[in-house]
Design a protein around this motif. Structure first.
Motif, PDB file in Angstrom:
ATOM      1  N   SER A 101       0.878  -1.132   0.054  1.00 41.31           N
ATOM      2  CA  SER A 101      -0.026   0.158   0.008  1.00 41.31           C
ATOM      3  C   SER A 101       0.847   1.225  -0.051  1.00 41.31           C
ATOM      4  O   SER A 101       1.891   1.336   0.701  1.00 41.31           O
ATOM      5  N   PRO A 102       0.577   2.164  -0.816  1.00 38.06           N
ATOM      6  CA  PRO A 102       1.318   3.441  -0.791  1.00 38.06           C
ATOM      7  C   PRO A 102       1.217   4.267   0.597  1.00 38.06           C
ATOM      8  O   PRO A 102       2.113   5.079   0.952  1.00 38.06           O
ATOM      9  N   THR A 103      -0.127   3.695   1.276  1.00 38.81           N
ATOM     10  CA  THR A 103      -0.436   4.522   2.752  1.00 38.81           C
ATOM     11  C   THR A 103       0.363   3.679   3.514  1.00 38.81           C
ATOM     12  O   THR A 103       0.471   4.158   4.709  1.00 38.81           O
ATOM     13  N   ALA A 104       1.207   2.603   3.325  1.00 41.92           N
ATOM     14  CA  ALA A 104       2.051   2.123   4.429  1.00 41.92           C
ATOM     15  C   ALA A 104       3.402   2.858   4.440  1.00 41.92           C
ATOM     16  O   ALA A 104       4.529   2.318   4.910  1.00 41.92           O
ATOM     17  N   ASP A 105       3.490   3.890   3.522  1.00 38.28           N
ATOM     18  CA  ASP A 105       4.787   4.835   3.209  1.00 38.28           C
ATOM     19  C   ASP A 105       4.640   6.081   3.994  1.00 38.28           C
ATOM     20  O   ASP A 105       3.418   6.539   3.861  1.00 38.28           O
ATOM     21  N   LEU A 106       5.379   6.201   4.936  1.00 39.14           N
ATOM     22  CA  LEU A 106       5.167   7.500   5.760  1.00 39.14           C
ATOM     23  C   LEU A 106       5.213   8.686   4.875  1.00 39.14           C
ATOM     24  O   LEU A 106       4.652   9.624   5.252  1.00 39.14           O
ATOM     25  N   SER A 107       5.952   8.804   3.844  1.00 34.42           N
ATOM     26  CA  SER A 107       6.122   9.965   3.015  1.00 34.42           C
ATOM     27  C   SER A 107       4.569  10.038   2.281  1.00 34.42           C
ATOM     28  O   SER A 107       4.168  11.446   2.183  1.00 34.42           O
ATOM     29  N   THR A 108       3.693   9.104   1.817  1.00 33.20           N
ATOM     30  CA  THR A 108       2.638   9.362   1.469  1.00 33.20           C
ATOM     31  C   THR A 108       1.701   9.887   2.476  1.00 33.20           C
ATOM     32  O   THR A 108       0.849  10.967   2.138  1.00 33.20           O
ATOM     33  N   THR A 109       1.453   9.352   3.284  1.00 30.43           N
ATOM     34  CA  THR A 109       0.538   9.763   4.594  1.00 30.43           C
ATOM     35  C   THR A 109       0.932  11.091   5.101  1.00 30.43           C
ATOM     36  O   THR A 109       0.113  12.044   5.571  1.00 30.43           O
ATOM     37  N   THR A 110       2.226  11.507   5.142  1.00 33.93           N
ATOM     38  CA  THR A 110       2.697  12.722   5.412  1.00 33.93           C
ATOM     39  C   THR A 110       2.166  13.765   4.390  1.00 33.93           C
ATOM     40  O   THR A 110       1.671  14.894   4.786  1.00 33.93           O
ATOM     41  N   GLY A 111       2.318  13.359   3.306  1.00 35.47           N
ATOM     42  CA  GLY A 111       2.105  14.427   2.328  1.00 35.47           C
ATOM     43  C   GLY A 111       0.596  14.526   2.334  1.00 35.47           C
ATOM     44  O   GLY A 111      -0.041  15.830   1.903  1.00 35.47           O
ATOM     45  N   LEU A 112      -0.310  13.350   2.491  1.00 38.15           N
ATOM     46  CA  LEU A 112      -1.377  13.700   2.438  1.00 38.15           C
ATOM     47  C   LEU A 112      -2.286  14.352   3.511  1.00 38.15           C
ATOM     48  O   LEU A 112      -2.958  15.335   3.653  1.00 38.15           O
ATOM     49  N   ALA A 113      -1.470  14.173   4.827  1.00 37.59           N
ATOM     50  CA  ALA A 113      -1.839  15.037   6.104  1.00 37.59           C
ATOM     51  C   ALA A 113      -1.525  16.364   6.037  1.00 37.59           C
ATOM     52  O   ALA A 113      -2.132  17.273   5.987  1.00 37.59           O
ATOM     53  N   LEU A 114      -0.325  16.733   5.064  1.00 42.69           N
ATOM     54  CA  LEU A 114      -0.016  18.094   4.988  1.00 42.69           C
ATOM     55  C   LEU A 114      -1.024  18.663   3.935  1.00 42.69           C
ATOM     56  O   LEU A 114      -1.500  19.766   4.286  1.00 42.69           O
ATOM     57  N   LEU A 115      -1.419  17.783   3.009  1.00 41.14           N
ATOM     58  CA  LEU A 115      -2.421  18.379   2.080  1.00 41.14           C
ATOM     59  C   LEU A 115      -3.888  18.988   2.904  1.00 41.14           C
ATOM     60  O   LEU A 115      -4.428  19.938   2.664  1.00 41.14           O
ATOM     61  N   VAL A 116      -4.130  17.928   3.837  1.00 38.85           N
ATOM     62  CA  VAL A 116      -5.188  18.198   4.702  1.00 38.85           C
ATOM     63  C   VAL A 116      -5.000  19.586   5.635  1.00 38.85           C
ATOM     64  O   VAL A 116      -6.163  20.393   5.588  1.00 38.85           O
ATOM     65  N   PHE A 117      -4.028  19.520   6.089  1.00 34.01           N
ATOM     66  CA  PHE A 117      -3.580  20.664   6.898  1.00 34.01           C
ATOM     67  C   PHE A 117      -3.587  21.951   5.903  1.00 34.01           C
ATOM     68  O   PHE A 117      -4.491  23.017   6.453  1.00 34.01           O
ATOM     69  N   LEU A 118      -3.281  22.094   4.783  1.00 35.85           N
ATOM     70  CA  LEU A 118      -3.296  23.208   3.979  1.00 35.85           C
ATOM     71  C   LEU A 118      -4.617  23.470   3.528  1.00 35.85           C
ATOM     72  O   LEU A 118      -5.165  24.563   3.436  1.00 35.85           O
ATOM     73  N   SER A 119      -5.650  22.296   3.181  1.00 35.71           N
ATOM     74  CA  SER A 119      -6.869  22.242   2.789  1.00 35.71           C
ATOM     75  C   SER A 119      -7.629  23.012   3.765  1.00 35.71           C
ATOM     76  O   SER A 119      -8.615  23.948   3.559  1.00 35.71           O
ATOM     77  N   VAL A 120      -7.646  22.682   5.052  1.00 35.48           N
ATOM     78  CA  VAL A 120      -8.210  23.465   6.117  1.00 35.48           C
ATOM     79  C   VAL A 120      -8.288  24.882   6.042  1.00 35.48           C
ATOM     80  O   VAL A 120      -9.168  25.572   6.037  1.00 35.48           O
ATOM     81  N   HIS A 121      -6.938  25.344   5.759  1.00 33.95           N
ATOM     82  CA  HIS A 121      -6.867  26.847   5.851  1.00 33.95           C
ATOM     83  C   HIS A 121      -7.152  27.373   4.297  1.00 33.95           C
ATOM     84  O   HIS A 121      -7.833  28.453   4.368  1.00 33.95           O
TER      85      HIS A 121
END
Lengths: 228, 250
Positions: A101-121
């Motif tokens: 799974s790409p989500t088993a890679d911390l880089s992917t989940t971090t990138g998605l979390a960063l996108l969520v963080f940015l999307s909130v703002h």
């Protein structure tokens, strides 16, 4: 599940190393693009089962978003809906032999979390304006600002680590069971993998939706009403 | 557990591209199709609502029209009944009048027929009576009966009013012919003298008197005095009766 969970750099693209995670993601993107591509049929034409499924999926996502954020459901639908679809597909990729799974890679989940963080703002500023949006960090008291910042950062980190940890541990557990128990024993684990994959996709997307809704609704719905 | 920045940035780009792809090829078309379908359904619902309202309006109109037709039908029916009643009364009256006339005509005809029947019966009765009397007279006719009849005639002649007697006398004088006395049986001399005496008393002593016989008279005398004839025999009496019966007894 080839026993090599950490991402492996396959080739180099300029200054960037392309790992198997990225390649898997591209494959997923192509797969999803081919699945979702279709004609926009009219009202009177008969629809295929896949078209009905596709419409049902989109409408279910929109209904879930509208239940949480009725003011801007259509606006956040592409982002949150894509999160759900992509994460479900990405989490389930680990079932396929030879892939992880790409989500088993911390880089992917971090990138998605960063996108969520940015999307909130992004959505908050887009709807309320920069000054008004930033003002909610210092209301009702500016002393809460550090806590707000810590909260934002911690929940983003938690978002990234939660998904990564769950999927990584799930694949690791499946790998260990296969190594220890042989061929037939992993079948219940695979069922657990499917359930866990879907639950984690739902949790990640729902949390993202809740964060975005929190950013939008923190100043009330008056601004949304003004925007019409 | 390591963070690879290349993967990190590429995953971000990949996800953003995927957002764009799905937005372009999934969400927009599907939402547009749903919106189009919803609009079409709403339009159909609106059309159906409009048609339903129109149908209700038409139904109301038709109900009103049916009510008006019903009233008009009842009015026409009532009028027709009245006309039928009037016409029936007229026809009944005309029929009754016609029947009355027919009845009157039939009554008149019946009366006439009865009268004719009565007349015929009376005539037949008269004729039968006359025949019977004639046969009876023929059987009882005899010189004795003639003697009695002669006595009665002479008695009547003697009792004639003066005016009739004068008329007989004038008739005998103007005629100039002799007085003819016809009898059914031969008259005896006594009776012949008595008859001559009475006739001479009536017509004068100068009158001549002839005596003759005719069996057809059955019994009695027939005396011709000028234009006058004195019927004193059964045949003339029967003829008189027969004539009386033929004229309804008048």
């Amino acid at each position: 599940m080839d026993g090599q969970l950490p991402a492996v750099a396959l080739f180099r693209l300029g200054h960037l190393f392309v790992s198997d995670t990225v390649v898997t993601t591209w494959g997923l993107m192509l797969f999803l693009f081919l699945l979702c591509r279709g004609h926009n049929r009219g009202f009177h034409t008969e629809r295929t089962a896949w078209e009905i499924t596709r419409e049902g999926l989109v409408l279910a996502i929109q209904e879930a978003i509208d239940a949480v954020l009725p003011e801007a459901g259509k606006r956040v639908l592409p982002f949150v809906g894509t999160l759900w679809i992509y994460l479900a597909a990405a989490n389930l990729t680990g079932i396929l032999p030879g892939l992880h799974s790409p989500t088993a890679d911390l880089s992917t989940t971090t990138g998605l979390a960063l996108l969520v963080f940015l999307s909130v703002h992004w959505y908050g500023i887009q709807i309320h304006g920069l000054r008004r949006y930033l003002r909610h960090y210092v209301e009702p008291n500016p002393i809460l600002l550090p806590f707000q910042i810590v909260s934002e950062l911690s929940r983003t980190v938690a978002l990234a680590v939660r998904l990564f940890g769950n999927m990584f541990s799930l694949e690791m557990a499946a790998l260990l069971v296969i190594i220890v128990a042989g061929f037939l024993a992993p079948i219940p684990i695979l069922f657990l993998h499917i359930i866990e994959a879907l639950v984690q996709a739902y949790i990640f997307g729902m949390l993202a939706l809740v964060y975005i809704a929190g950013g939008i609704q923190s100043l009330g719905t008056k601004a949304l009403a003004k925007e019409g | 557990m390591q963070l690879d920045w290349s993967t990190f940035w590429l995953e971000i780009i990949n996800f953003l591209i995927l957002v764009w792809l799905l937005k372009r090829f999934l969400y927009k078309p599907v939402l547009a199709a749903v919106a189009q379908r919803r609009a079409a359904i709403e339009k159909q619902l609106a059309d159906a609502q409009t048609r339903q309202e129109e149908a209700k309006a038409l139904e109301g109109q038709y109900r009103n029209r049916l009510g008006e037709w019903e009233k008009e039908k009842e009015t026409l029916y009532t009028r027709l009944n009245e006309e039928i009643e009037v016409r029936r009364e007229k026809m009944t009256a005309a029929l009754e009048e016609s029947l009355s006339q027919e009845r009157e005509k039939a009554h008149v005809l019946e009366e006439r027929r009865l009268k004719e029947l009565q007349e015929k019966a009376r005539e037949a009765g008269g004729r039968a009576g006359v025949e019977f009397t004639a046969r009876l007279f023929a059987r009882i006719a005899s010189p004795e009966l003639e003697s009695k009849l002669t006595a009665v005639i002479l008695e009547d002649l003697r009792k004639l009013p003066e005016a009739q007697m004068a008329a007989l006398r004038a008739g005998s004088a103007s005629n100039g012919r002799p007085i003819r006395v016809t009898s059914a049986f031969p008259i005896s001399d006594v009776q012949r003298d008595a008859v001559s005496a009475v006739l001479k008393q009536i017509s004068g002593n100068g009158a001549t008197i002839e005596f003759c016989e005719d069996r057809g008279l059955l019994a009695g005398l027939r005396i011709s005095i000028g234009p006058w004839i004195v019927h004193g025999n059964l045949k003339d009496e029967l003829g008189f009766f027969s004539e009386m019966a033929g004229h309804g007894g008048e």
